[in-house]
Design an enzyme around this catalytic site. Structure first.
Site, PDB file in Angstrom:
ATOM      1  N   GLY A   8     -93.591 -54.807 -21.717  1.00  6.62           N
ATOM      2  CA  GLY A   8     -93.356 -53.355 -21.813  1.00  6.62           C
ATOM      3  C   GLY A   8     -92.385 -53.045 -22.939  1.00  6.62           C
ATOM      4  O   GLY A   8     -91.605 -52.092 -22.872  1.00  6.62           O
ATOM      5  N   LEU A  10     -92.606 -51.783 -25.836  1.00  9.99           N
ATOM      6  CA  LEU A  10     -92.675 -50.564 -26.656  1.00  9.99           C
ATOM      7  C   LEU A  10     -92.238 -49.323 -25.870  1.00  9.99           C
ATOM      8  O   LEU A  10     -92.278 -48.214 -26.381  1.00  9.99           O
ATOM      9  CB  LEU A  10     -94.104 -50.362 -27.187  1.00  9.99           C
ATOM     10  CG  LEU A  10     -94.654 -51.506 -28.047  1.00  9.99           C
ATOM     11  CD1 LEU A  10     -96.064 -51.175 -28.536  1.00  9.99           C
ATOM     12  CD2 LEU A  10     -93.746 -51.794 -29.231  1.00  9.99           C
ATOM     13  N   GLY A  11     -91.824 -49.510 -24.638  1.00  8.12           N
ATOM     14  CA  GLY A  11     -91.414 -48.385 -23.792  1.00  8.12           C
ATOM     15  C   GLY A  11     -89.999 -47.912 -24.101  1.00  8.12           C
ATOM     16  O   GLY A  11     -89.363 -48.365 -25.064  1.00  8.12           O
ATOM     17  N   ASP A  34     -96.550 -55.991 -25.294  1.00  6.31           N
ATOM     18  CA  ASP A  34     -96.902 -54.704 -24.676  1.00  6.31           C
ATOM     19  C   ASP A  34     -98.419 -54.648 -24.569  1.00  6.31           C
ATOM     20  O   ASP A  34     -99.118 -55.417 -25.238  1.00  6.31           O
ATOM     21  CB  ASP A  34     -96.368 -53.536 -25.526  1.00  6.31           C
ATOM     22  CG  ASP A  34     -96.201 -52.269 -24.702  1.00  6.31           C
ATOM     23  OD1 ASP A  34     -95.061 -51.911 -24.359  1.00  6.31           O
ATOM     24  OD2 ASP A  34     -97.232 -51.639 -24.359  1.00  6.31           O
ATOM     25  N   ILE A  35     -98.905 -53.712 -23.769  1.00  6.38           N
ATOM     26  CA  ILE A  35    -100.364 -53.591 -23.598  1.00  6.38           C
ATOM     27  C   ILE A  35    -101.029 -53.006 -24.852  1.00  6.38           C
ATOM     28  O   ILE A  35    -102.213 -53.154 -25.067  1.00  6.38           O
ATOM     29  CB  ILE A  35    -100.696 -52.781 -22.327  1.00  6.38           C
ATOM     30  CG1 ILE A  35    -102.168 -52.937 -21.947  1.00  6.38           C
ATOM     31  CG2 ILE A  35    -100.312 -51.315 -22.479  1.00  6.38           C
ATOM     32  CD1 ILE A  35    -102.467 -52.611 -20.510  1.00  6.38           C
ATOM     33  N   ARG A  36    -100.230 -52.315 -25.669  1.00  4.12           N
ATOM     34  CA  ARG A  36    -100.796 -51.763 -26.927  1.00  4.12           C
ATOM     35  C   ARG A  36    -100.019 -52.330 -28.111  1.00  4.12           C
ATOM     36  O   ARG A  36     -98.874 -52.775 -27.963  1.00  4.12           O
ATOM     37  CB  ARG A  36    -100.729 -50.237 -26.931  1.00  4.12           C
ATOM     38  CG  ARG A  36     -99.330 -49.724 -26.900  1.00  4.12           C
ATOM     39  CD  ARG A  36     -99.253 -48.227 -26.667  1.00  4.12           C
ATOM     40  NE  ARG A  36     -97.882 -47.858 -26.327  1.00  4.12           N
ATOM     41  CZ  ARG A  36     -96.972 -47.496 -27.214  1.00  4.12           C
ATOM     42  NH1 ARG A  36     -97.256 -47.432 -28.501  1.00  4.12           N
ATOM     43  NH2 ARG A  36     -95.745 -47.183 -26.832  1.00  4.12           N
ATOM     44  N   ASP A  49    -101.327 -57.637 -21.349  1.00 10.71           N
ATOM     45  CA  ASP A  49    -101.502 -56.818 -20.150  1.00 10.71           C
ATOM     46  C   ASP A  49    -100.883 -57.635 -19.015  1.00 10.71           C
ATOM     47  O   ASP A  49    -101.320 -58.759 -18.751  1.00 10.71           O
ATOM     48  CB  ASP A  49    -103.013 -56.604 -19.932  1.00 10.71           C
ATOM     49  CG  ASP A  49    -103.311 -55.860 -18.641  1.00 10.71           C
ATOM     50  OD1 ASP A  49    -102.394 -55.709 -17.802  1.00 10.71           O
ATOM     51  OD2 ASP A  49    -104.470 -55.443 -18.468  1.00 10.71           O
ATOM     52  N   TYR A 138     -93.360 -45.082  -6.158  1.00 12.20           N
ATOM     53  CA  TYR A 138     -92.450 -45.772  -7.078  1.00 12.20           C
ATOM     54  C   TYR A 138     -91.303 -46.423  -6.290  1.00 12.20           C
ATOM     55  O   TYR A 138     -90.948 -47.577  -6.517  1.00 12.20           O
ATOM     56  CB  TYR A 138     -91.907 -44.728  -8.058  1.00 12.20           C
ATOM     57  CG  TYR A 138     -90.961 -45.226  -9.122  1.00 12.20           C
ATOM     58  CD1 TYR A 138     -91.390 -46.085 -10.126  1.00 12.20           C
ATOM     59  CD2 TYR A 138     -89.638 -44.774  -9.149  1.00 12.20           C
ATOM     60  CE1 TYR A 138     -90.517 -46.488 -11.131  1.00 12.20           C
ATOM     61  CE2 TYR A 138     -88.770 -45.175 -10.153  1.00 12.20           C
ATOM     62  CZ  TYR A 138     -89.217 -46.029 -11.147  1.00 12.20           C
ATOM     63  OH  TYR A 138     -88.349 -46.426 -12.136  1.00 12.20           O
TER      64      TYR A 138
HETATM   65  C1  AKB Z   1     -87.796 -42.026 -13.216  1.00 12.12           C
HETATM   66  O1  AKB Z   1     -87.359 -40.878 -13.256  1.00 12.12           O
HETATM   67  O2  AKB Z   1     -88.857 -42.351 -12.667  1.00 12.12           O
HETATM   68  C2  AKB Z   1     -86.940 -43.119 -13.826  1.00 12.12           C
HETATM   69  C3  AKB Z   1     -86.049 -43.736 -12.794  1.00 12.12           C
HETATM   70  C4  AKB Z   1     -84.820 -43.048 -12.379  1.00 12.12           C
HETATM   71  O3  AKB Z   1     -86.331 -44.801 -12.331  1.00 12.12           O
HETATM   72  N1  AKB Z   1     -86.201 -42.607 -14.914  1.00 12.12           N
END
Ligand code: AKB
Length: 312
Positions: A8, A10-11, A34-36, A49, A138
């Site tokens: 990751g 390039l993030g 990165d994936i790209r 990937d 998440y």
């Molecule tokens: C998000 O907002 O999803 C992130 C985090 C706080 O993990 N920046």
């Protein structure tokens, strides 16, 4: 000398962390993936990937890596829109990265987040060890990830380390799909349009940190003497906590005509409401000397100065 593989890369975090690691440990010792493909390739780069475990293993082995920094993940708002993809990518990628680290005996870092907390977590000065019942995909990924990293440490002796990042603010690479992204967008809009419409409601406090402090925290934690670490996955770290009208007021000190209005996005507001107002970083301070240089005032001066040059 370290040999570091970053996914990751390039993030938002990766694009700056790779530069910092190259400056610290030598340009030839960091493999960015990165994936790209980036527009311009500077230094070692490979397309990867993170769902492809065999290629991940081969790249780490060929590079002779001794450290794995796994950053590839979907952020909170994107994960909420596509929970199945988030589970597959966030958990599948992490599992592959942990397995490669176990097989090749690599030191391991992958960030957790304030998103690992939920509505039943104490909201103010949230302790290091507390209730973690997140209500977002998440958050579920982050808690499971913290547990998985601890498991790999306890069961297989993999040197896994991590922090719970707050919202990260930077002028280099914009974040994508997070809940805290408003605190980056506001600076761009202040300079470009002199106004900003916040999707987060007034009074919603969240923890934040300026990117230079976040990068230094990763380096300091990875360099820390393991015998001092009572916790591993993952340390609370924060530099500041504010709500939208406070960041707007800080910007107004430098751009007096700046105006902010609100148009609340119910999805991201619900996520923000489920997160702490402010977390307690004392375990990180005690166990590995976590420190920050930037508060809201100092960060705002730097962000506006750097963005004015960038956007000119
Ligand atoms: C998000 O907002 O999803 C992130 C985090 C706080 O993990 N920046």
């Amino acid at each position: 000398m370290k040999r570091i593989l970053v996914t990751g890369a390039l993030g938002q975090i990766g694009s700056e962390l790779v530069e910092k690691l190259r400056n610290l440990y030598g340009r030839e010792n960091v493999l960015s993936t990165d994936i790209r493909k980036p527009e311009e390739i500077d230094g070692h780069f490979e397309v990867l990937d993170v769902m492809e475990s065999k290629r991940m293993y081969e790249l780490a082995k060929q590079f002779n890596a001794d450290t794995f920094i796994h950053l590839a993940a979907l952020l909170s708002a994107t994960a909420e829109k596509n929970p199945l993809l988030a589970w597959n990518l966030n958990m599948g990628g992490l599992m592959n990265a942990l397995e490669v680290s176990r097989e090749l005996n690599l030191q391991f870092f992958s960030p957790s987040s304030i998103g690992a907390f939920g509505p039943s977590t104490p909201k103010d000065n949230t302790p290091q060890d507390t209730l973690q019942r997140p209500t977002t995909m998440y958050g579920v990924n982050k808690v499971a990830g913290e547990l998985l990293c601890d498991y790999y440490f306890m069961r297989f002796g993999v040197d896994t380390r991590s922090v719970r990042f707050p919202g990260l603010i930077s002028y280099v690479t914009p974040p994508g799909g997070g809940t805290t992204d408003y605190a980056v967008e506001i600076y761009y809009k202040a300079i470009e349009e002199g106004q900003y419409t916040s999707y987060i409601a007034e009074g919603t406090y969240m923890d934040m940190m300026y990117m230079p402090d976040a990068l230094q925290a990763v380096v300091d934690l990875m360099e820390a003497d393991p015998s001092n670490l009572k916790h591993r996955n993952a340390f609370n770290i924060s530099a500041m906590s504010f709500e939208p009208s406070q960041i707007a007021a800080e910007i107004k000190k430098h751009i007096p005509t700046f105006e902010m209005t609100y148009e609340v996005d119910p999805v991201r507001q619900k996520i923000a409401d489920s997160w702490p107002n402010s977390i307690d970083s004392s375990a990180a301070i005690e166990e590995w000397g976590f420190k920050v240089e930037y508060d809201l005032e100092k960060m705002t001066v730097d962000m506006l100065g750097k963005l004015k040059t960038k956007l000119r």
